[in-house]
Design a protein around this motif. Sequence first.
Motif, mmCIF file in Angstrom:
data_model
loop_
_atom_site.group_PDB
_atom_site.id
_atom_site.type_symbol
_atom_site.label_atom_id
_atom_site.label_comp_id
_atom_site.label_asym_id
_atom_site.label_seq_id
_atom_site.Cartn_x
_atom_site.Cartn_y
_atom_site.Cartn_z
ATOM 1 N N ARG A 1 0.864 -1.187 0.000
ATOM 2 C CA ARG A 1 0.000 0.000 0.000
ATOM 3 C C ARG A 1 0.895 1.230 0.000
ATOM 4 N NH1 ARG A 1 -2.197 -2.547 4.860
ATOM 5 N NH2 ARG A 1 -1.529 -0.712 5.999
ATOM 6 N N GLU B 1 -0.363 5.057 3.959
ATOM 7 C CA GLU B 1 -1.389 4.190 4.541
ATOM 8 C C GLU B 1 -0.823 3.119 5.470
ATOM 9 O OE1 GLU B 1 -3.832 2.553 1.457
ATOM 10 O OE2 GLU B 1 -4.082 4.509 0.486
ATOM 11 N N THR C 1 2.857 7.573 9.951
ATOM 12 C CA THR C 1 2.984 6.751 8.749
ATOM 13 C C THR C 1 4.436 6.727 8.273
ATOM 14 O OG1 THR C 1 2.650 8.547 7.170
ATOM 15 C CG2 THR C 1 0.653 7.449 8.031
#
Length: 128
Positions: free
Chosen positions: A68, A72, A120
């Motif tokens: 991903r 994310e 992230t």
Amino acid sequence: MRLSARTDYALRAVSELAAAPPGPVPAERIATAQQIPRRFLDNILLQLRRAGLIHSMRGPEGGYWLARPAEEITLADVIVVIEGRPEFQGHGGYPGAAGPLAAVWAALREHEERLLAETTFAQIVAGR
């Protein structure tokens, strides 16, 4: 929070993949860039692949890449794959004047978990 060397290596490997240009990154390149023992890294990459965080391709042009976008995938995602879900070890409290310490430890743990779940790999590689 204590993290194992395995988790530290996994976080570093995913950071390396997040910073890489599109396309497969050979495990040897990750191992060299992050100074991770190759055999140890291979096991970590297998674990991350089985968890669906990364993809792999065999062959001379093969390697690994994120499953991903880096925006994310959080630090918590990787930690859960390697360490498992954290078990809350509730505290019954302390006697007397030290009683409020239990609330401090609970708040600290909550802050840690929130920070890891909100951070992230895109932020990591951007230096934020």
